[in-house]
Design a protein around this motif. Structure first.
Motif, PDB file in Angstrom:
ATOM      1  N   GLY A 177      -0.803  17.969  15.762  1.00 34.75           N
ATOM      2  CA  GLY A 177      -0.992  16.657  16.403  1.00 34.75           C
ATOM      3  C   GLY A 177       0.152  15.703  16.114  1.00 34.75           C
ATOM      4  O   GLY A 177       1.269  16.117  15.810  1.00 34.75           O
ATOM      5  N   ASP A 178      -0.178  14.407  16.188  1.00 37.45           N
ATOM      6  CA  ASP A 178       0.840  13.363  16.143  1.00 37.45           C
ATOM      7  C   ASP A 178       1.427  13.217  14.734  1.00 37.45           C
ATOM      8  O   ASP A 178       0.759  12.761  13.801  1.00 37.45           O
ATOM      9  N   LEU A 179       2.725  13.565  14.620  1.00 32.21           N
ATOM     10  CA  LEU A 179       3.388  13.542  13.306  1.00 32.21           C
ATOM     11  C   LEU A 179       3.499  12.117  12.764  1.00 32.21           C
ATOM     12  O   LEU A 179       3.338  11.885  11.562  1.00 32.21           O
ATOM     13  N   MET A 180       3.793  11.167  13.652  1.00 32.30           N
ATOM     14  CA  MET A 180       3.928   9.770  13.217  1.00 32.30           C
ATOM     15  C   MET A 180       2.599   9.259  12.659  1.00 32.30           C
ATOM     16  O   MET A 180       2.556   8.601  11.618  1.00 32.30           O
ATOM     17  N   GLN A 181       1.513   9.616  13.331  1.00 32.04           N
ATOM     18  CA  GLN A 181       0.193   9.208  12.848  1.00 32.04           C
ATOM     19  C   GLN A 181      -0.089   9.843  11.481  1.00 32.04           C
ATOM     20  O   GLN A 181      -0.597   9.188  10.569  1.00 32.04           O
ATOM     21  N   ILE A 200      -0.528   9.584   5.510  1.00 32.66           N
ATOM     22  CA  ILE A 200      -0.131   9.944   4.131  1.00 32.66           C
ATOM     23  C   ILE A 200       0.377   8.697   3.407  1.00 32.66           C
ATOM     24  O   ILE A 200       0.072   8.481   2.223  1.00 32.66           O
ATOM     25  N   ALA A 201       1.116   7.827   4.124  1.00 31.67           N
ATOM     26  CA  ALA A 201       1.596   6.594   3.483  1.00 31.67           C
ATOM     27  C   ALA A 201       0.404   5.740   3.061  1.00 31.67           C
ATOM     28  O   ALA A 201       0.399   5.157   1.980  1.00 31.67           O
ATOM     29  N   GLY A 202      -0.635   5.724   3.908  1.00 31.43           N
ATOM     30  CA  GLY A 202      -1.823   4.920   3.605  1.00 31.43           C
ATOM     31  C   GLY A 202      -2.531   5.367   2.326  1.00 31.43           C
ATOM     32  O   GLY A 202      -3.299   4.616   1.735  1.00 31.43           O
ATOM     33  N   LYS A 203      -2.235   6.580   1.879  1.00 33.41           N
ATOM     34  CA  LYS A 203      -2.888   7.065   0.647  1.00 33.41           C
ATOM     35  C   LYS A 203      -2.270   6.467  -0.609  1.00 33.41           C
ATOM     36  O   LYS A 203      -2.836   6.561  -1.683  1.00 33.41           O
ATOM     37  N   PHE A 204      -1.055   5.892  -0.495  1.00 30.45           N
ATOM     38  CA  PHE A 204      -0.460   5.317  -1.708  1.00 30.45           C
ATOM     39  C   PHE A 204       0.036   3.879  -1.546  1.00 30.45           C
ATOM     40  O   PHE A 204       0.369   3.238  -2.534  1.00 30.45           O
ATOM     41  N   THR A 205       0.060   3.340  -0.314  1.00 33.01           N
ATOM     42  CA  THR A 205       0.691   2.025  -0.137  1.00 33.01           C
ATOM     43  C   THR A 205      -0.069   0.887  -0.820  1.00 33.01           C
ATOM     44  O   THR A 205       0.511  -0.167  -1.055  1.00 33.01           O
ATOM     45  N   ARG A 206      -1.333   1.070  -1.154  1.00 32.30           N
ATOM     46  CA  ARG A 206      -2.025  -0.071  -1.777  1.00 32.30           C
ATOM     47  C   ARG A 206      -1.892  -0.058  -3.302  1.00 32.30           C
ATOM     48  O   ARG A 206      -2.358  -0.969  -3.981  1.00 32.30           O
ATOM     49  N   TYR A 207      -1.233   0.965  -3.839  1.00 33.54           N
ATOM     50  CA  TYR A 207      -1.032   0.991  -5.293  1.00 33.54           C
ATOM     51  C   TYR A 207       0.201   0.172  -5.673  1.00 33.54           C
ATOM     52  O   TYR A 207       1.019  -0.174  -4.823  1.00 33.54           O
ATOM     53  N   SER A 208       0.313  -0.096  -6.968  1.00 39.07           N
ATOM     54  CA  SER A 208       1.401  -0.944  -7.475  1.00 39.07           C
ATOM     55  C   SER A 208       2.761  -0.263  -7.290  1.00 39.07           C
ATOM     56  O   SER A 208       2.957   0.877  -7.739  1.00 39.07           O
ATOM     57  N   LEU A 209       3.714  -0.955  -6.665  1.00 39.72           N
ATOM     58  CA  LEU A 209       5.036  -0.350  -6.434  1.00 39.72           C
ATOM     59  C   LEU A 209       5.745   0.033  -7.734  1.00 39.72           C
ATOM     60  O   LEU A 209       6.269   1.140  -7.838  1.00 39.72           O
ATOM     61  N   PRO A 210       5.781  -0.869  -8.754  1.00 39.67           N
ATOM     62  CA  PRO A 210       6.468  -0.431  -9.979  1.00 39.67           C
ATOM     63  C   PRO A 210       5.781   0.769 -10.633  1.00 39.67           C
ATOM     64  O   PRO A 210       6.458   1.660 -11.166  1.00 39.67           O
TER      65      PRO A 210
END
Ligand code: CO8
Length: 255
Positions: free
Chosen positions: A181-185, A190-200
């Protein structure tokens, strides 16, 4: 422009946009990619997705026609340019995800390998075919491929210059997942699995894990102890542990 950088909410999206040449990397495109990475470092985003325009290729590698003309740069300077541009990914404050559909050969595979994560479409084909051109990989492939798949497999792939199809790439750890299916989606997910965690904190984790490939266990454990202590001292750790006790979602502030 052969390199497009856009923002999609909390994601930066870099598109190699030279589909008529299967997104091959001229030296100018390499420099443009480097500039785009510098911009990403200052964007208000939580991850970078990298994709190739057209449905045939993520990137077919260095521009062979340009290389053949032996432009102003000598081979060493050319390799150093590619290496230094791809190394910028390691210093970005956010994780990068290569979305590989179709061919990822030579420098295209090397760009994908320099990313934090790789997702492949079922039609993805990886390869470091430089020996067929009388060359060897020059943009990090001899160093990053063994770190991902082990030295024995890396030597075999590089010495034969053979293709590695998506299913094998997943099996040997060259890609994190093959997605239908849609690679961009899939990239957004996958980004949504870590973007809410602390960047540092994410960065400490990345730094500790990447050192595992090039240091002794003893030295690596020391690095882990230092970085986990740094994480422990952050306000984000206070927030994360408080949120656990209070049975709510943590709200990290990247500090
Ligand atoms: N460079 C320049 N042009 C390219 C490249 C490339 N890497 N790949 C494809 N193109 C061009 C083709 O020449 C063609 O252009 P035109 O229509 O003008 O002839 C167009 O893109 C479409 O390509 P094809 O017609 O070949 O498409 P196919 O579907 O038949 O084949 C392949 C697709 C199999 C991907 C084929 O194009 C191919 O084998 N490409 C080359 C792949 C390769 O060898 N990549 C490694 C390059 S070397 C490298 O990346 C690192 C070198 C280290 C250098 C360090 C020192 C500076």
């Amino acid at each position: 422009m052969a390199v497009d950088l856009t923002q999609d909410g909390e994601l930066a999206v870099l598109t190699l946009n030279r589909p008529e040449a299967l997104n091959a990397l001229s030296f100018q495109i390499l420099r443009d990619i480097g500039e785009a990475f510098d911009k990403v470092a200052h964007m208000d985003v939580r991850a970078l997705l990298i994709t190739g325009a057209g449905d045939k290729a993520f990137c077919a590698g260095a521009d062979i026609k340009e290389l053949r003309n032996r432009p102003l740069m000598d081979q060493k300077t050319g390799a150093e340019l590619g290496q230094s541009v791809f190394a910028k990914l390691d210093r970005l404050p956010v994780a990068s995800v290569a979305l590989v559909g179709g061919y990822a050969f030579g420098g295209g595979s090397e760009l994908a390998m320099a990313c934090t994560f790789r997702l492949a479409a079922p039609n993805a084909v990886f390869g470091l075919p430089e020996v067929k051109l009388g060359l060897i990989p020059g943009y990090g492939g001899t160093q990053r491929l063994p770190r991902l798949v082990g030295q024995g497999r890396a030597l075999e792939i590089i010495k034969t210059g053979r293709n590695v199809r998506a299913e094998e790439a997943e099996r040997i750890g060259l890609v994190n997942a093959v997605v239908e299916g849609d690679l961009m989606q899939a990239g957004r997910e996958i980004a949504g699995k870590f973007t809410r965690y602390s960047l540092p904190v994410l960065d400490f984790a990345r730094r500790a894990v990447t050192r595992a490939g090039d240091t002794t266990l003893e030295a690596g454990l020391e690095i882990e102890a230092d970085l986990s202590t740094l994480a422990y001292r952050l306000t984000d750790a206070e927030e994360g542990m408080a949120a656990f006790e209070e049975k709510r979602k943590a709200e990290f502030k990247d500090g």
